[in-house]
Scaffold this active site. Structure first.
Site, PDB file in Angstrom:
ATOM      1  N   TYR A  49       0.831  -1.189   0.000  1.00 59.53           N
ATOM      2  CA  TYR A  49       0.000   0.000   0.000  1.00 59.53           C
ATOM      3  C   TYR A  49       0.877   1.255   0.000  1.00 59.53           C
ATOM      4  CZ  TYR A  49      -3.722  -3.139   1.584  1.00 59.53           C
ATOM      5  OH  TYR A  49      -4.640  -4.135   1.678  1.00 59.53           O
ATOM      6  N   ASP A 162     -15.633   5.605   0.780  1.00 53.76           N
ATOM      7  CA  ASP A 162     -14.896   4.599   1.560  1.00 53.76           C
ATOM      8  C   ASP A 162     -15.053   4.878   3.052  1.00 53.76           C
ATOM      9  OD1 ASP A 162     -13.376   2.339   1.926  1.00 53.76           O
ATOM     10  OD2 ASP A 162     -11.468   3.387   1.807  1.00 53.76           O
TER      11      ASP A 162
END
Length: 464
Positions: A49, A162
């Site tokens: 990530y 999100d």
């Protein structure tokens, strides 16, 4: 141009496509003055990530968060979408949204860097520390600012896409608590002529029914995620779970929302029920949810409590300010006194123009001290003598008082001659003696002619 000092990696951001290998160049010299070159840090590999670092702004020591988003290997469209996060943060300034500080694109490391405020812990960690769920009062204290933050984003035609506990941050506790929405990496700005988005992104557990069916969606999808968030904060798990994404989508579209614990208040249960309405047309917007009477009452109570807390903090700050001001005034007075003493000493020292003058002054001081000691000794001797004289005077006064008392006692006692064998003769003798005493007053002085004894008056006079 601001400079930042990086401390440590504290987490990861959104999953990214595989970045290209970074170019080994000291990025700090061409972009920002970091504590160490960013390109020297381990960069994400194709399966990791983007990274988030604790950092400090060197100009004012402000604590910040630096998000590093690799851009290598992205298509032009994905690159624009990634760069979109900085522009969304820059435009969405609100006390309920994480504050934007700075951003730049670094060609040396081929990364996007976004600097944000340090907003505290995310709710996923808070829930884990509390055993997986939060009390209802804590849930209200979270969802009210989140609802306001979403309303603000939606008013700017920004979709978060999100929303989940890991993207809600809380800092402080009690009267200083602040809850903000963070991580707008998947945020999307709707165009002026578009009312729906079509890209399926976000956390599947929080997918709305329209997202699960791959239909166009709008801000109502964030409202569904808001209901899922409130449910998970209360229960400790999302409302819909399954072993695979297909089964999860089927549950989200067809299965009814699970019931809440009996201890949950009707107001909060109603808000969650309205947010989890499956039909987006019937699902309320965030403005509608905030307009519900139960939510307005909670918001008014929270605002009143915040006002009281703010007034309490203000009183404490004013009291501390007064105390600090008093301490400052005291220290300033002490400093002024010390300054005056220093000036006096400096003036005294300025009188001594040579070493001989200083030695003469020191000798004169010694002489004065010696004379003072001698005078003190004489004074002590004089006080001793005065004390002795006072004791002698007291003793003499005691003796005089004793003598006077004895004379007075003798004068008050009558004279009794010796008794004769015959009582009659004694009585006559006494009467004759008394008559003779009246006839000759001077006979009391001297000695008795018959007995040869001195009279009491004569004895008292001798004693005196």
């Amino acid at each position: 141009m601001q400079a930042y000092a990086i401390q440590a990696c504290i987490g990861t951001g959104v999953r990214l496509p595989a970045p290209s290998p970074p170019r080994r160049r000291r990025a700090a010299r061409c972009t920002r003055d970091f504590a160490f070159p960013i390109s020297d840090r381990p960069t994400p590999n194709p399966q990791t990530y983007g990274r988030v670092y604790d950092c400090t702004r060197r100009s004012d020591a402000m604590k910040c968060v630096l998000k590093q988003v690799p851009l290598g290997g992205l298509s032009d469209h994905d690159r624009r979408e990634t760069l979109n996060e900085a522009s969304i943060l820059r435009s969405a300034q609100s006390k309920h949204v994480v504050a934007y500080v700075d951003s730049w694109e670094d060609p040396a490391s081929d990364c996007l860097y976004i600097v944000m405020e340090h907003a505290g812990e995310d709710l996923s960690r808070v829930m884990k520390a509390n055993g997986g769920a939060l009390p209802e009062e804590d849930v209200w204290s979270v969802i009210l600012p989140v609802a306001r933050g979403l309303k603000h984003l939606h008013s700017l035609r920004i979709l978060h896409r999100d929303l989940k506990p890991a993207n809600i941050f809380r800092r402080g506790a009690g009267e200083t608590e602040r809850v903000v929405i963070g991580d707008l990496g998947l945020g999307r700005v709707l165009g002026a002529r578009s009312a729906f988005a079509k890209t399926g992104v976000g956390t599947p557990l929080y997918f709305s029914p329209e997202l699960a069916q791959e239909k166009p969606y709008n801000d109502k999808s964030d409202v569904w995620a808001f209901g899922c968030l409130a449910h998970e904060l209360l229960v400790g798990k999302p409302p819909f779970e399954a072993k695979n994404q297909l089964a999860l989508a089927s549950k989200i579209v067809h299965a009814p929302a699970p019931s809440l614990p009996d201890a949950v208040s009707p107001d909060l249960a109603f808000v969650i029920h309205k947010a989890l309405t499956k039909d987006p047309e019937r699902r309320p917007s965030m403005a509608d949810l905030l307009g519900l009477s139960c939510v307005r009452d909670r918001a008014r109570a929270a605002n009143a409590r915040a006002a009281r807390d703010a007034e309490t903090r203000r009183g404490r700050l004013e009291r501390r300010l007064r105390e600090d001001r008093a301490v400052f005034e005291s220290e300033r007075a002490a400093f002024a006194t010390e300054k005056a003493e220093m000036e006096s000493k400096a003036a005294a020292l300025s009188l001594a123009v040579s070493l001989e003058d200083v030695e003469g002054m020191a000798e004169r001081i010694r002489q004065l001290e010696s004379a003072n000691a001698a005078l003190a000794a004489r004074l002590e001797e004089t006080e001793t003598r005065l004390a002795d004289a006072e004791r002698a005077r007291v003793a003499l006064a005691g003796k005089l008082e004793t003598a006077v008392s004895a004379a007075a006692s003798a004068a008050a006692t009558p004279y009794k001659p010796a008794a004769s064998p015959a009582s009659g003769k004694h009585e006559r003798g006494a009467s004759d003696s008394f008559d003779s005493f009246e006839r000759s007053p001077g006979a009391s002085v001297g000695s008795d002619s018959k007995t040869g004894r001195k009279s009491p008056s004569a004895s008292a006079t001798k004693a005196l």
